[in-house]
Write a protein that holds these residues in place. Structure first.
Motif, PDB file in Angstrom:
ATOM      1  N   VAL A 110       0.848  -1.185   0.000  1.00 45.26           N
ATOM      2  CA  VAL A 110       0.000   0.000   0.000  1.00 45.26           C
ATOM      3  C   VAL A 110       0.883   1.235   0.000  1.00 45.26           C
ATOM      4  CG1 VAL A 110      -1.922  -1.098   1.212  1.00 45.26           C
ATOM      5  CG2 VAL A 110      -0.156   0.082   2.520  1.00 45.26           C
ATOM      6  N   TYR A 111       0.319   2.351  -0.454  1.00 48.77           N
ATOM      7  CA  TYR A 111       1.057   3.607  -0.348  1.00 48.77           C
ATOM      8  C   TYR A 111       0.141   4.706   0.185  1.00 48.77           C
ATOM      9  CZ  TYR A 111      -0.871   4.792  -5.014  1.00 48.77           C
ATOM     10  OH  TYR A 111      -1.696   5.048  -6.080  1.00 48.77           O
ATOM     11  N   LEU A 112       0.741   5.631   0.958  1.00 48.82           N
ATOM     12  CA  LEU A 112       0.031   6.724   1.614  1.00 48.82           C
ATOM     13  C   LEU A 112       0.597   8.049   1.104  1.00 48.82           C
ATOM     14  CD1 LEU A 112      -0.211   4.218   3.554  1.00 48.82           C
ATOM     15  CD2 LEU A 112      -0.143   5.831   5.455  1.00 48.82           C
ATOM     16  N   ILE A 115      -4.443  -2.477   8.244  1.00 47.72           N
ATOM     17  CA  ILE A 115      -4.757  -1.114   7.816  1.00 47.72           C
ATOM     18  C   ILE A 115      -5.225  -0.280   9.003  1.00 47.72           C
ATOM     19  CG2 ILE A 115      -6.358   0.268   6.424  1.00 47.72           C
ATOM     20  CD1 ILE A 115      -4.139  -0.975   4.780  1.00 47.72           C
ATOM     21  N   LYS A 129      -3.591   3.127  10.342  1.00 43.80           N
ATOM     22  CA  LYS A 129      -4.444   4.309  10.467  1.00 43.80           C
ATOM     23  C   LYS A 129      -4.346   4.921  11.867  1.00 43.80           C
ATOM     24  CE  LYS A 129      -9.258   5.866   9.983  1.00 43.80           C
ATOM     25  NZ  LYS A 129     -10.645   5.454   9.654  1.00 43.80           N
ATOM     26  N   TRP A 164      -1.136   6.781  12.169  1.00 45.64           N
ATOM     27  CA  TRP A 164      -1.220   8.037  11.402  1.00 45.64           C
ATOM     28  C   TRP A 164      -1.993   9.097  12.189  1.00 45.64           C
ATOM     29  CZ3 TRP A 164       0.526   9.720   6.542  1.00 45.64           C
ATOM     30  CH2 TRP A 164      -0.053  10.891   6.086  1.00 45.64           C
ATOM     31  N   PHE A 208      -6.271  10.598   6.579  1.00 48.33           N
ATOM     32  CA  PHE A 208      -5.602   9.325   6.300  1.00 48.33           C
ATOM     33  C   PHE A 208      -6.166   8.743   5.000  1.00 48.33           C
ATOM     34  CE2 PHE A 208      -5.616   4.627   6.627  1.00 48.33           C
ATOM     35  CZ  PHE A 208      -4.244   4.412   6.669  1.00 48.33           C
ATOM     36  N   GLU A 209      -5.298   8.603   4.020  1.00 52.48           N
ATOM     37  CA  GLU A 209      -5.683   7.987   2.747  1.00 52.48           C
ATOM     38  C   GLU A 209      -4.637   6.951   2.371  1.00 52.48           C
ATOM     39  OE1 GLU A 209      -6.357  10.795  -0.359  1.00 52.48           O
ATOM     40  OE2 GLU A 209      -7.884  11.907   0.747  1.00 52.48           O
ATOM     41  N   TYR A 210      -5.107   5.879   1.771  1.00 57.32           N
ATOM     42  CA  TYR A 210      -4.180   4.836   1.334  1.00 57.32           C
ATOM     43  C   TYR A 210      -4.720   4.193   0.065  1.00 57.32           C
ATOM     44  CZ  TYR A 210      -7.486   1.366   3.101  1.00 57.32           C
ATOM     45  OH  TYR A 210      -8.603   0.602   3.304  1.00 57.32           O
ATOM     46  N   LYS A 211      -3.825   3.511  -0.636  1.00 59.69           N
ATOM     47  CA  LYS A 211      -4.236   2.825  -1.865  1.00 59.69           C
ATOM     48  C   LYS A 211      -3.368   1.585  -2.034  1.00 59.69           C
ATOM     49  CE  LYS A 211      -5.983   4.187  -6.356  1.00 59.69           C
ATOM     50  NZ  LYS A 211      -6.032   5.268  -7.372  1.00 59.69           N
TER      51      LYS A 211
END
Length: 786
Positions: free
Chosen positions: A475-477, A640, A644, A647, A656-659
């Motif tokens: 994942v990347y933030l 996750i 979170k 973060w 907080f966003e991730y993909k």
């Protein structure tokens, strides 16, 4: 007379219910598919035509020469726009746009990362038709810290409040005052800004060199006359190249400078705004134009409608004997061939009109499914748009004329004397024509079946293709504004959790490293060679986090003090450009770093897996924009949640966003998946329509051989024997259709695959499956009637 023709046509439709149903159902399905496909084509070709100045607007682009070939660029240098307006009288105006990517926007408690912020010149609102609901378009961007919001963005941040004059904070540091609200860009717009800010704030927000050496902005120009484009293209290249080479170092000999100019100078050109969506480029040589999809959609629409029309032609001529006496009587009492042709064309157009009404109902009911399939927002109003609806009426008339063409010419040619004597012999030509139509129908269906199989094979190949690293559980933030300063602490805390295996960072989206340059230097490099090299800035542990295999040397390590200032990681393609098999220890000067290669990575995909892997060099940076985290397998949602909570503890002011990496790859293949689905549904409908015609034709043949079947059964023939007797001729036609379709399908699908850098080969079993499935469907269809 017309009334008489209409009454006769309606009587024939009612009297022959079975054949009327087959014809109407086939044409209705065919036209419904055609309407869906034409709706998509109409939408795609309408892009950017809503701008008042659309015919005078162009994007400046150029071809960059390199040893790897020409690379098309759509990003230009900052001074290009002003230089063109000052020196070319044909240029009426210019506007630059720059998309900085995700930015942190805050108003009160509302904090979001936004990807639709666009930096523009104030002239942008003069050239493009994005009308303001609030504010003055001539002055809204005059202040360097003013911002214009789209309707959607204004509602997102301010709800029902009046946004004018309110302050939005960008990247936790810069205060922008809302100076206008513009209408949301229509669906058929290439440019879809959510927020507009002026170029004057560029120095404050971004550290981008505003010179002739760095390309980062789109430059649009407005010509005073769109017919001037040919003259402008030539002047464009000469002007910009003169300026670029006038700034060359004075120690380069004139003859050497001329040689470099002749061999390496870029070629500039103008791309019409209205062509960008169909023929344009998304960046660094990556074509994204929709023209290929449109060609496929148009071909599918034509083929499916043609298959439906063939049903009508086939059944009408097959049942010619039932109308022979009518034709004979009409000719005997004075009707000439012209009147009969008009009658039969009228009947086919009437039946087509009924089918058209039914097809509209099918389309309206199926519109939500079609929107989901192609991720569009078509409405009933889209169908009844005056211009598009006229196109549909013309399509209906053409379908009616095609359907009625051969029956009208064939039936009107009957001799009245032979008909009334009962000695009509339609001959072998008629039978051969009907068989040819069935073969043609199924040939088109087989081509679509093969296309569907190949499209899904290629899609599955790309999905399963190894990308050079393990993308599962990655994942990347995003890091924006002041959150960049918290990266070191975040990394330390993330590594303390049991769900996290490794953490690193990069300055670009890790699945799309798009920055590149041609200024790389190394020992013994050919001075005439200026290869384009991609580059990325990463933290320690990047190779370990991504699980990229090392071919030679090592990855970056904080155990070596020079790794943070004078070290490179390169891939195998980089060594090919250098012309060496071993890279470790080789000196490089690139992107402001003078150092040496410490490791060679195995080739990996750092952009779409559809694109060829290019050379890349990685350098160290402690100012990343994305945190990359490798999670342990197992309970991913729990992992996750742990990330979170850390973060929110360390960076509570930032959303907080991730993909997941997998999500990015799925998005890359979305258009291919949609095309595969179009093939799939197109093939299914084509086969259904063809089988409707085959069913009708088989029932006619069975009816025609009624006495023969009765005699055969009386003499002891079994039901299965009769079925085989009636089926084998149709199977023969379908087999012939397959043999015809194979080379055609192979040719077109092989050409389609050439667009992919990595592709499958078309195997023999694809044709075997297509043959088996179409023969089986035909046998079931005919056997049921038999």
């Amino acid at each position: 007379m017309l009334k008489n023709y209409l009454i006769i046509a309606l009587r024939n439709i009612i009297r022959q219910k079975g054949y009327s149903f087959i014809n109407i159902a086939g044409l209705a399905l065919g036209m419904a598919c055609c309407i869906f496909l034409l709706l998509s084509v109409y939408h795609e070709q309408s892009f950017d035509k809503f701008h008042k100045n659309s015919k005078q607007l162009f994007r400046v682009e150029f071809d960059q020469k390199s040893p790897q070939g020409k690379y098309h660029n759509i990003l230009t240098q900052y001074p290009v726009g002003p230089a063109l307006k000052d020196n070319l009288p044909e240029i009426k105006n210019f506007a630059r746009t720059f998309s900085p990517g995700s930015m942190l926007i805050k108003y009160g408690e509302n904090v979001f990362y936004e990807n639709t912020v666009t930096v523009v010149d104030p002239s942008f609102l003069e050239m493009f038709s994005f009308p303001l609901i609030n504010g003055n378009s001539k002055t809204a961007l005059n202040h360097p810290f003013s911002i214009i919001l789209s309707e959607t963005m204004a509602e997102k941040y301010f709800g029902n409040e009046n946004p004018m004059g309110k302050i939005l904070t960008i990247n936790s540091k810069y205060a922008f005052s809302v100076s206008g609200v513009m209408k949301d860009a229509p669906q058929n717009s290439t440019l879809r800004p959510g927020m507009l800010i002026p170029f004057e704030c560029l120095n404050d927000l971004f550290s981008i060199p505003q010179n002739w050496n760095t390309s980062f902005a789109h430059t649009y120009v407005q010509l005073s006359n769109n017919n001037q484009i040919k003259n402008v293209n030539k002047k464009l290249t000469d002007l910009i190249v003169d300026i670029i080479f006038s700034e060359a170092p004075s120690n380069i000999p004139p003859e050497e400078l001329k040689r470099i100019r002749d061999t390496q100078a870029p070629d500039f050109m103008l791309m019409p705004l209205t062509d960008i969506h169909l023929y344009g480029y998304s960046g660094y040589g990556q074509v994204y134009g929709e023209i290929q999809s449109l060609k496929i959609f148009l071909a599918l629409a034509f083929f499916i409608l043609l298959i439906a029309c063939i049903n009508y032609m086939n059944l009408a001529t097959a049942r010619a004997a039932s109308r022979a006496k009518e034709i004979g009587l009409r000719k005997t009492i004075g009707a000439d061939r012209k009147h009969l042709i008009i009658q039969f064309f009228g009947e086919s157009i009437l039946l087509t009109f009924i089918s058209f009404i039914i097809s509209l109902l099918i389309v309206i009911l199926s519109l939500p499914l079609f929107n989901d399939l192609l991720e569009k927002q078509f409405t009933v109003g889209s169908i009844f748009n005056s211009e598009f609806f006229i196109i549909l009426i013309l399509v209906m008339l053409v379908a009616g004329i095609i359907s009625g063409s051969y029956p009208a010419l064939f039936l009107s040619s009957f001799s009245p004397i032979k008909v009334l004597k009962g000695s009509l012999n339609r001959g072998a030509k008629s039978n051969f024509f009907r068989k040819s139509l069935v073969v043609f129908q199924f040939s088109l269906s087989v081509i679509l079946v093969i296309g569907t199989i190949v499209a899904f094979q290629q899609l599955e190949f790309m999905r399963s293709k190894k990308v050079g690293y393990e993308k599962d559980h990655l994942v990347y933030l995003p890091l924006r504004g002041e959150s960049v300063k918290l990266y070191t602490v975040l990394k330390q805390e993330f590594l303390k959790t049991s769900n996290v295996l490794n953490v690193s960072a990069i300055n670009q989206t890790p699945t799309n490293i798009s920055s590149n340059s041609d200024d790389a230097k190394w020992d013994n490099k050919d001075p005439n060679s200026r290869p384009i090299i991609s580059f990325g800035q990463v933290d320690f542990d990047f190779v370990e986090t991504m699980k990229i295999e090392m071919v030679e040397g090592r990855s970056f390590s904080n155990s070596f003090s020079t790794d943070s200032t004078r070290a490179f990681l390169v891939n195998e393609e980089f060594l090919k450009v250098m012309g060496t098999k071993s890279g470790v220890g080789k000196r490089i000067n690139f992107v402001g770093v003078d150092g040496q290669i410490v490791g060679v990575m195995k080739n990996f995909h750092f952009t779409s897996a559809q694109s060829k892997i290019e050379p890349i060099a990685l350098v160290f940076s402690n100012q990343p924009r994305f945190v990359v985290i490798r999670l342990k397998g197992g309970d991913i949602p729990a992992a996750i949640e742990n990330v979170k909570s850390i973060w929110q503890k360390i960076a509570p002011l930032f959303p907080f966003e991730y993909k997941f990496f997998d999500e990015d790859f799925a998005a890359m293949y979305k258009s291919d998946e949609q095309m595969g689905n179009i093939f799939k549904y197109g093939a299914a409908f084509a086969i259904i329509i063809a089988c409707l015609g085959l069913f009708g034709f088989a029932s006619f043949m069975a009816e025609k051989r009624n006495k023969e079947i009765g005699i055969r059964k009386t003499l002891g023939a079994s039901v299965s024997g009769i079925t085989v007797l009636l089926s084998k001729e149709f199977v023969k036609w379908v087999l012939i259709a397959n043999v015809i379709a194979w080379p055609v399908a192979y040719y077109f699908m092989n050409r389609w695959l050439q667009d992919y850098a990595y592709r499958i080969s078309i195997e023999w079993w694809v044709f075997a499956i297509a043959t088996f499935s179409t023969v089986l469907i035909a046998v079931i269809t005919v056997s049921y009637q038999a």
